[in-house]
Design an enzyme around this catalytic site. Structure first.
Site, PDB file in Angstrom:
ATOM      1  N   GLU A 127      95.878  25.549  59.970  1.00  0.00           N
ATOM      2  CA  GLU A 127      95.086  26.995  59.615  1.00  0.00           C
ATOM      3  C   GLU A 127      96.024  27.885  59.420  1.00  0.00           C
ATOM      4  O   GLU A 127      97.040  28.226  60.016  1.00  0.00           O
ATOM      5  CB  GLU A 127      93.877  26.695  59.869  1.00  0.00           C
ATOM      6  CG  GLU A 127      92.925  25.497  60.195  1.00  0.00           C
ATOM      7  CD  GLU A 127      91.519  25.795  60.889  1.00  0.00           C
ATOM      8  OE1 GLU A 127      91.156  26.897  61.396  1.00  0.00           O
ATOM      9  OE2 GLU A 127      90.962  24.541  60.928  1.00  0.00           O
ATOM     10  N   ALA A 243     105.175  10.430  64.349  1.00  0.00           N
ATOM     11  CA  ALA A 243     105.541  10.916  62.997  1.00  0.00           C
ATOM     12  C   ALA A 243     106.649  11.894  62.884  1.00  0.00           C
ATOM     13  O   ALA A 243     107.454  11.717  61.873  1.00  0.00           O
ATOM     14  CB  ALA A 243     104.405  11.673  62.324  1.00  0.00           C
ATOM     15  N   ARG A 269     138.842  18.803  45.339  1.00  0.00           N
ATOM     16  CA  ARG A 269     139.274  19.991  45.435  1.00  0.00           C
ATOM     17  C   ARG A 269     140.612  20.294  46.004  1.00  0.00           C
ATOM     18  O   ARG A 269     140.992  19.864  47.227  1.00  0.00           O
ATOM     19  CB  ARG A 269     138.336  20.903  46.056  1.00  0.00           C
ATOM     20  CG  ARG A 269     138.386  22.341  46.349  1.00  0.00           C
ATOM     21  CD  ARG A 269     138.233  22.977  45.082  1.00  0.00           C
ATOM     22  NE  ARG A 269     138.092  24.461  45.210  1.00  0.00           N
ATOM     23  CZ  ARG A 269     138.344  25.326  44.196  1.00  0.00           C
ATOM     24  NH1 ARG A 269     138.541  24.787  42.888  1.00  0.00           N
ATOM     25  NH2 ARG A 269     138.563  26.282  44.488  1.00  0.00           N
ATOM     26  N   GLU A 365     105.838  19.773  61.094  1.00  0.00           N
ATOM     27  CA  GLU A 365     105.544  18.954  62.058  1.00  0.00           C
ATOM     28  C   GLU A 365     105.920  19.489  63.501  1.00  0.00           C
ATOM     29  O   GLU A 365     106.304  18.627  64.481  1.00  0.00           O
ATOM     30  CB  GLU A 365     106.226  17.525  61.863  1.00  0.00           C
ATOM     31  CG  GLU A 365     105.351  17.016  60.719  1.00  0.00           C
ATOM     32  CD  GLU A 365     105.135  15.480  60.521  1.00  0.00           C
ATOM     33  OE1 GLU A 365     105.323  14.755  61.549  1.00  0.00           O
ATOM     34  OE2 GLU A 365     104.704  14.954  59.531  1.00  0.00           O
ATOM     35  N   THR A 367     107.239  23.626  65.092  1.00  0.00           N
ATOM     36  CA  THR A 367     108.491  24.141  65.019  1.00  0.00           C
ATOM     37  C   THR A 367     109.361  23.511  66.121  1.00  0.00           C
ATOM     38  O   THR A 367     108.746  23.064  67.047  1.00  0.00           O
ATOM     39  CB  THR A 367     108.249  25.564  65.101  1.00  0.00           C
ATOM     40  OG1 THR A 367     107.778  25.924  66.498  1.00  0.00           O
ATOM     41  CG2 THR A 367     107.333  26.304  64.095  1.00  0.00           C
TER      42      THR A 367
HETATM   43  N1  CAA Z   1      99.273  12.764  73.125  1.00  0.00           N
HETATM   44  C1  CAA Z   1      98.198  12.731  73.280  1.00  0.00           C
HETATM   45  N2  CAA Z   1      97.225  13.626  73.899  1.00  0.00           N
HETATM   46  C2  CAA Z   1      98.019  14.649  73.944  1.00  0.00           C
HETATM   47  C3  CAA Z   1      99.490  15.071  73.719  1.00  0.00           C
HETATM   48  C4  CAA Z   1     100.111  13.830  73.334  1.00  0.00           C
HETATM   49  N3  CAA Z   1     101.322  13.941  72.690  1.00  0.00           N
HETATM   50  N4  CAA Z   1      99.590  16.289  73.961  1.00  0.00           N
HETATM   51  C5  CAA Z   1      98.675  16.811  74.555  1.00  0.00           C
HETATM   52  N5  CAA Z   1      97.621  15.827  74.579  1.00  0.00           N
HETATM   53  C6  CAA Z   1      96.235  16.206  74.888  1.00  0.00           C
HETATM   54  C7  CAA Z   1      96.256  16.550  76.441  1.00  0.00           C
HETATM   55  O1  CAA Z   1      96.150  15.596  77.282  1.00  0.00           O
HETATM   56  C8  CAA Z   1      94.854  17.551  76.612  1.00  0.00           C
HETATM   57  O2  CAA Z   1      93.950  16.437  76.615  1.00  0.00           O
HETATM   58  P1  CAA Z   1      92.620  16.827  77.611  1.00  0.00           P
HETATM   59  O3  CAA Z   1      92.220  18.314  77.314  1.00  0.00           O
HETATM   60  O4  CAA Z   1      91.823  15.790  77.670  1.00  0.00           O
HETATM   61  O5  CAA Z   1      93.277  16.989  79.124  1.00  0.00           O
HETATM   62  C9  CAA Z   1      94.882  18.013  75.270  1.00  0.00           C
HETATM   63  O6  CAA Z   1      95.510  17.441  74.198  1.00  0.00           O
HETATM   64  C10 CAA Z   1      95.412  19.580  75.164  1.00  0.00           C
HETATM   65  O7  CAA Z   1      96.779  19.526  75.396  1.00  0.00           O
HETATM   66  P2  CAA Z   1      97.667  20.757  76.041  1.00  0.00           P
HETATM   67  O8  CAA Z   1      96.645  21.569  77.153  1.00  0.00           O
HETATM   68  O9  CAA Z   1      98.606  20.288  76.300  1.00  0.00           O
HETATM   69  O10 CAA Z   1      97.377  21.584  74.500  1.00  0.00           O
HETATM   70  P3  CAA Z   1      98.185  22.919  73.997  1.00  0.00           P
HETATM   71  O11 CAA Z   1      97.124  23.831  73.327  1.00  0.00           O
HETATM   72  O12 CAA Z   1      98.567  23.697  75.469  1.00  0.00           O
HETATM   73  O13 CAA Z   1      99.554  22.766  73.512  1.00  0.00           O
HETATM   74  C11 CAA Z   1     100.773  21.757  71.654  1.00  0.00           C
HETATM   75  C12 CAA Z   1      99.733  21.644  72.328  1.00  0.00           C
HETATM   76  C13 CAA Z   1     101.680  20.773  72.157  1.00  0.00           C
HETATM   77  C14 CAA Z   1     101.388  23.176  71.805  1.00  0.00           C
HETATM   78  C15 CAA Z   1      99.978  21.330  70.343  1.00  0.00           C
HETATM   79  O14 CAA Z   1      99.132  22.446  69.782  1.00  0.00           O
HETATM   80  C16 CAA Z   1     101.170  21.164  69.433  1.00  0.00           C
HETATM   81  O15 CAA Z   1     101.736  20.084  69.095  1.00  0.00           O
HETATM   82  N6  CAA Z   1     101.559  22.262  68.369  1.00  0.00           N
HETATM   83  C17 CAA Z   1     102.195  22.102  67.181  1.00  0.00           C
HETATM   84  C18 CAA Z   1     101.247  21.570  65.767  1.00  0.00           C
HETATM   85  C19 CAA Z   1     102.084  21.028  64.882  1.00  0.00           C
HETATM   86  O16 CAA Z   1     103.020  20.178  65.097  1.00  0.00           O
HETATM   87  N7  CAA Z   1     101.544  21.018  63.830  1.00  0.00           N
HETATM   88  C20 CAA Z   1     102.335  20.471  62.746  1.00  0.00           C
HETATM   89  C21 CAA Z   1     101.285  20.476  61.481  1.00  0.00           C
HETATM   90  S1  CAA Z   1     101.571  18.974  60.561  1.00  0.00           S
HETATM   91  C22 CAA Z   1     102.644  19.145  59.386  1.00  0.00           C
HETATM   92  O17 CAA Z   1     103.397  20.160  59.553  1.00  0.00           O
HETATM   93  C23 CAA Z   1     102.817  17.973  58.480  1.00  0.00           C
HETATM   94  C24 CAA Z   1     103.412  18.365  57.151  1.00  0.00           C
HETATM   95  O18 CAA Z   1     102.597  19.011  56.326  1.00  0.00           O
HETATM   96  C25 CAA Z   1     104.688  17.703  56.895  1.00  0.00           C
END
Ligand code: CAA
Length: 386
Positions: A127, A243, A269, A365, A367
């Site tokens: 978002e 992914a 070239r 996906e 940074t």
């Molecule tokens: N697999 C399963 N569960 C997971 C996990 C994983 N890899 N990583 C974390 N979790 C779970 C944790 O176990 C935790 O669960 P509980 O609360 O039940 O214990 C919960 O998720 C929260 O975990 P964290 O406290 O570690 O979460 P966080 O907020 O500190 O950080 C983060 C998480 C890794 C920074 C995450 O927010 C993240 O990956 N951010 C990046 C987002 C992203 O990649 N966006 C891409 C958008 S899609 C895109 O770009 C597609 C496109 O258009 C091409």
């Protein structure tokens, strides 16, 4: 690519994808880049070549290939056009929450259409104020009888304007933090679901990236993935684990495609009376590029194989392959432009597009700063730190 590492089926798949890349993608790449429109002819060609849903199980009409086969195809497409490579790869991102967390009924309802290439599926996580911090999203889904009322907006919704399905993550319980996030499949045409701003981008310009808006959008409760609230964040993270190698494969393809063009160019070239590829300084640059690309490819493929084998703990390696391959793509494509000299900086030659397309791989996906965070956290945790 070390061909001996792959099965004959994988080599056949690569050749089929390469053929499509050379006959359909490469001739159209510059036009779609200039027009910034979705390449429907590419979508039709994928269907005709039987390459839709390579990563989906055969029981739903897919090829049953998993993440490695997805990576092989994405690399070949991206070698000719990084935009079309990711147009394909994002369908894997959009469909993985369904594959990983959907009920049997939900999979039977939506996966066959995706596998047949009839339905495109987007992934709506980010978002305006919630990018790297995905858990801070505010899009809200409130249960009302047999529906969820969805309100909010998604940003950076790749293929959101052309997809018939959109996997949307929304807060169902604001008191539960990331455990209060759920995933819903929203079908195009649902009243209250509209497409907003189209982004005007530096690269991957054939792939539409849009905002999607939800205003009192009534989504059937049966579209809640897994049938239970609160599964969304875990599904989003597990999806990204699977992914990110696809984006890494896009990066490998971009780097390889740029190197192929640069080898041709440096042979032809002539300066100081000889091909510039005969200069040791140029050969060392070419050698570094080829070595970096093969190293990245092998980590991507090893990660994909591990995922397909059902290995546990793939989060760190997945982040590593995305980090490595996308840094390689940026370095290689920038060096390729350098070797083309002034011509490389101009649109008369296809090389500058590779550099523009490569940049986003370091951003979407997750940074590369987030990949480092994921890798660093896991290293510290696994060695007894906090
Ligand atoms: N697999 C399963 N569960 C997971 C996990 C994983 N890899 N990583 C974390 N979790 C779970 C944790 O176990 C935790 O669960 P509980 O609360 O039940 O214990 C919960 O998720 C929260 O975990 P964290 O406290 O570690 O979460 P966080 O907020 O500190 O950080 C983060 C998480 C890794 C920074 C995450 O927010 C993240 O990956 N951010 C990046 C987002 C992203 O990649 N966006 C891409 C958008 S899609 C895109 O770009 C597609 C496109 O258009 C091409």
């Amino acid at each position: 690519m070390i061909e001996e590492l792959y099965t004959s089926d994988q080599m056949e798949l690569r050749d089929r994808a390469r053929d499509l890349a050379e006959t359909v993608i490469r001739p159209a790449a510059a036009r779609y880049d200039a027009e910034q429109t979705y390449p429907w002819e590419f979508q039709t060609a994928i269907k005709d070549a039987g390459l839709s849903g390579v990563w989906l199980p055969q029981e739903y009409g897919g090829l049953g290939g998993g993440v490695l086969d997805l990576c092989i195809v994405v690399e070949e497409f991206s070698r000719a056009c990084g935009g079309m490579g990711v147009c394909y790869a994002v369908n894997a991102t959009g469909s993985l929450p369904l594959l990983l967390g959907g009920t049997d009924e939900q999979k039977e309802r939506w996966l066959p259409g995706i596998a047949a290439g009839e339905d495109l599926i987007a992934f709506g996580l980010s978002e305006k104020e919630s990018g790297s911090d995905a858990g801070s999203m505010t899009t809200r889904a409130v249960r009302d009888g047999d529906r969820y009322i969805l309100n909010g907006e998604k940003k950076w919704n790749s293929i959101g304007s052309v997809a018939s399905l959109n996997t949307i993550f929304a807060v169902t319980d604001p008191l539960q933090g990331s455990r209060g996030i759920s995933a819903l499949v929203v079908e195009r045409g649902t009243p209250g679901y509209t497409v907003g701003k189209h982004e005007d981008k530096l690269g991957i310009r054939c792939m539409p990236v849009v905002e999607t808006h939800f205003e009192d959008c009534r989504v059937p409760a049966g579209n809640l993935l897994g049938g239970s609230e609160g599964l969304g964040f875990g599904l989003a993270m597990s999806t990204l684990d699977r992914a990110r190698p696809g984006i890494a494969a896009q990066a490998v393809g971009l780097a390889q495609g740029a190197l192929d063009l640069t080898l041709d160019y440096t042979h032809g070239r002539k300066q100081f009376g000889q091909s510039i590829s005969s200069f040791q300084g140029v050969q060392w640059m070419l050698a570094d590029m080829a070595t970096r690309i093969e190293g990245a490819r092998q980590l991507v493929h090893a990660t994909a194989r591990a995922i397909d084998m059902g290995a546990r703990g793939i989060t760190r390696t997945s982040a590593m392959c995305k980090l490595l391959a996308t840094e390689v793509a940026m370095k290689v494509t920038t060096d390729c432009v350098q070797l083309f000299g002034g011509y490389g900086y101009c649109k008369d030659y296809p090389i500058e597009k590779y550099m523009r397309d490569a940049k986003i791989t370091q951003i979407y996906e997750g940074t590369n700063q987030i990949q480092r965070l994921v890798i660093g956290r896991s290293l510290v945790r696994d060695t007894g730190g906090r």
